[in-house]
Design an enzyme around this catalytic site. Structure first.
Site, PDB file in Angstrom:
ATOM      1  CE1 TYR A 263      28.198 -35.149  54.123  1.00  0.00           C
ATOM      2  CE2 TYR A 263      26.226 -33.914  54.666  1.00  0.00           C
ATOM      3  CZ  TYR A 263      27.039 -35.013  54.856  1.00  0.00           C
ATOM      4  OH  TYR A 263      26.684 -35.969  55.763  1.00  0.00           O
TER       5      TYR A 263
ATOM      6  CG  ASP B 199      31.078 -27.968  53.903  1.00  0.00           C
ATOM      7  OD1 ASP B 199      32.033 -28.124  54.699  1.00  0.00           O
ATOM      8  OD2 ASP B 199      30.140 -28.769  53.794  1.00  0.00           O
TER       9      ASP B 199
ATOM     10  CE  LYS C 299      31.680 -35.985  58.622  1.00  0.00           C
ATOM     11  NZ  LYS C 299      31.109 -35.221  57.517  1.00  0.00           N
TER      12      LYS C 299
ATOM     13  NE  ARG D 170      15.996 -24.132  74.102  1.00  0.00           N
ATOM     14  CZ  ARG D 170      15.262 -23.019  74.142  1.00  0.00           C
ATOM     15  NH1 ARG D 170      15.489 -22.037  73.291  1.00  0.00           N
ATOM     16  NH2 ARG D 170      14.312 -22.863  75.036  1.00  0.00           N
TER      17      ARG D 170
HETATM   18  C1  LIG Z   1      29.900 -34.631  57.243  1.00  0.00           C
HETATM   19  C2  LIG Z   1      29.826 -33.405  56.430  1.00  0.00           C
HETATM   20  C3  LIG Z   1      28.766 -32.504  56.596  1.00  0.00           C
HETATM   21  C4  LIG Z   1      27.625 -32.747  57.561  1.00  0.00           C
HETATM   22  O1  LIG Z   1      28.063 -32.772  58.881  1.00  0.00           O
HETATM   23  P1  LIG Z   1      27.354 -33.625  60.076  1.00  0.00           P
HETATM   24  O2  LIG Z   1      28.227 -33.315  61.222  1.00  0.00           O
HETATM   25  O3  LIG Z   1      27.373 -35.059  59.635  1.00  0.00           O
HETATM   26  O4  LIG Z   1      25.969 -33.124  60.218  1.00  0.00           O
HETATM   27  C5  LIG Z   1      28.779 -31.358  55.813  1.00  0.00           C
HETATM   28  N1  LIG Z   1      29.749 -31.123  54.916  1.00  0.00           N
HETATM   29  C6  LIG Z   1      30.777 -31.972  54.728  1.00  0.00           C
HETATM   30  C7  LIG Z   1      31.833 -31.653  53.721  1.00  0.00           C
HETATM   31  C8  LIG Z   1      30.847 -33.147  55.472  1.00  0.00           C
HETATM   32  O5  LIG Z   1      31.856 -34.001  55.277  1.00  0.00           O
END
Ligand SMILES: *Cc1c(COP(=O)(O)O)cnc(C)c1O
Length: 366
Positions: free
Chosen positions: A95, A166, A191, A43
């Site tokens: 998001y 993002d 994703k 960690r």
């Molecule tokens: C899924 C997603 C997130 C959050 O990610 P997690 O891995 O579910 O915490 C943030 N931004 C976008 C565009 C996403 O599709």
């Protein structure tokens, strides 16, 4: 070795090189390490399994990468950098977890939040002069609107203002925000990077090594560390990202073109089709358009639910970026009630394109 193409880098990078070493950086299920070398405690330091993942993504995006337990953990590490009373500008189509993180912090008096339309370049330029954190999402999710990265990334900013993007929907192959002047690129590795709906992972890539070490420090104090298995699986996912994406994009273009001419459907949104109002901008700042499509069922929410319940090959499920195609009615999701009732988000996977189209055809016919 000369500098590799991104596709070859994904396959070749971050493998052990000593004679007799395994070809893959192993999963290292250990929190504690013998003293004498760099790593003592995972960690607080890192592990070779995390390092492999961070090396691959950092190089692709031109910065230093820090991996977290999820995309939200990564986003929260950015927000944790803000002093009390800071000003944040975030995308209006953003998001829902990040929207909520910002809104709840505002309700607690930690910061003030302003929403800016993703395509409103002048709005972003004004926000950069007056904010401590500017949080973009492009292409945005689920409306697939683009922000002009060149114009925004090169605009003057208030000193210390962090520009974050993002980059989950675009992937590190299709878009490199740091090259346009962003300070931070964020990913939900859950994703496209993982790509198989079998892990949670988050990544931040920072241009400034000082900022990257603040992110490592936030990970250490918050304990938002990735799991060993998850880090391995994310690295394994990256090895095939280029071909998964290539197939998903070819499929998505075909399905978007099909949906556009379907009489029961309107407002098909996919940055890869000529009819997308920002197609030229997409071409100028992205290498490909990923596999996410949204569209509206003209007959409304009930008909949209019926469509989602009628597909056979396409799974009725949330999330995006996996090998399997998934479909959902977005406004049925918590926090997404503001969207049009008939709005469907389709994450196109790597199945046979004709069979995907036939599945939509039979489901729309029912
Ligand atoms: C899924 C997603 C997130 C959050 O990610 P997690 O891995 O579910 O915490 C943030 N931004 C976008 C565009 C996403 O599709």
């Amino acid at each position: 070795m000369e500098k590799l193409s991104p596709e070859s880098w994904l396959v070749k990078a971050a493998r052990p090189e000593e004679p007799g070493a395994p070809l893959n950086t192993p999963i290292i299920p250990s929190s504690n390490f013998l003293k004498g070398a760099g790593i003592q405690y995972s960690r607080e330091d890192s592990t070779p399994t995390w390092n492999a993942l961070e090396t691959i993504v950092g190089e692709l995006e031109g910065g230093e990468c820090v991996a977290y337990s999820s995309g939200m953990a990564a986003a929260a590490a950015v927000f944790a950098q803000l002093a009390v009373g800071s000003k944040i500008a975030i995308a209006d189509d953003c998001y829902h977890g990040v929207t909520k993180l910002a809104a709840e912090g505002q309700a607690q008096g930690r910061w003030r939040v302003q929403r800016v339309a993703v395509a409103d370049t002048e709005g972003w330029k004004a926000a950069l002069l007056d904010s401590d954190l500017v949080w973009l999402e492009s292409p945005s999710n689920p409306l697939l609107v683009l922000a002009d990265l060149q114009a925004i990334g090169s605009a003057p900013r208030k000193p210390g203002c962090l520009l974050a993007l993002d980059n989950t929907v675009a992937t590190p192959l299709n878009q490199q925000p740091l090259k346009f002047g962003a300070d931070i690129s964020m990913h939900s590795g859950t994703k496209y990077i993982g790509g198989h709906s079998d892990l949670l992972m988050g990544l931040l890539v920072a241009k400034d090594p000082g900022l990257a070490s603040r992110f490592r420090h936030a990970r250490l104090l918050h304990g938002a560390t990735p799991g060993a298995l998850e880090a391995y699986l994310a690295t394994r996912g990256l090895r095939t990202l280029a071909i998964r994406l290539e197939r998903a994009q070819t499929n998505a273009l075909k399905l978007a073109t099909y949906l556009e001419q379907h009489p029961a459907i309107e407002n098909v949104r996919y940055p890869g089709v000529d009819s997308h109002p920002q197609h030229a901008l997409a071409r100028s700042q992205m290498n490909g358009f990923s596999g996410l499509i949204s569209f509206e069922v003209k007959a409304g929410g009930e008909a949209a639910d019926h469509l989602c319940n009628s597909t056979r090959l396409i799974s009725h499920a949330t999330s995006l970026g996996s090998v399997e195609s998934t479909i959902e009615r977005r406004s049925a999701q918590k926090g997404q009630e503001h969207l049009a009732p008939g709005l469907i988000r389709l994450s196109v996977g790597i199945e046979n394109a004709d069979e995907l189209q036939a599945d939509l055809e039979q489901a729309l016919g029912r």
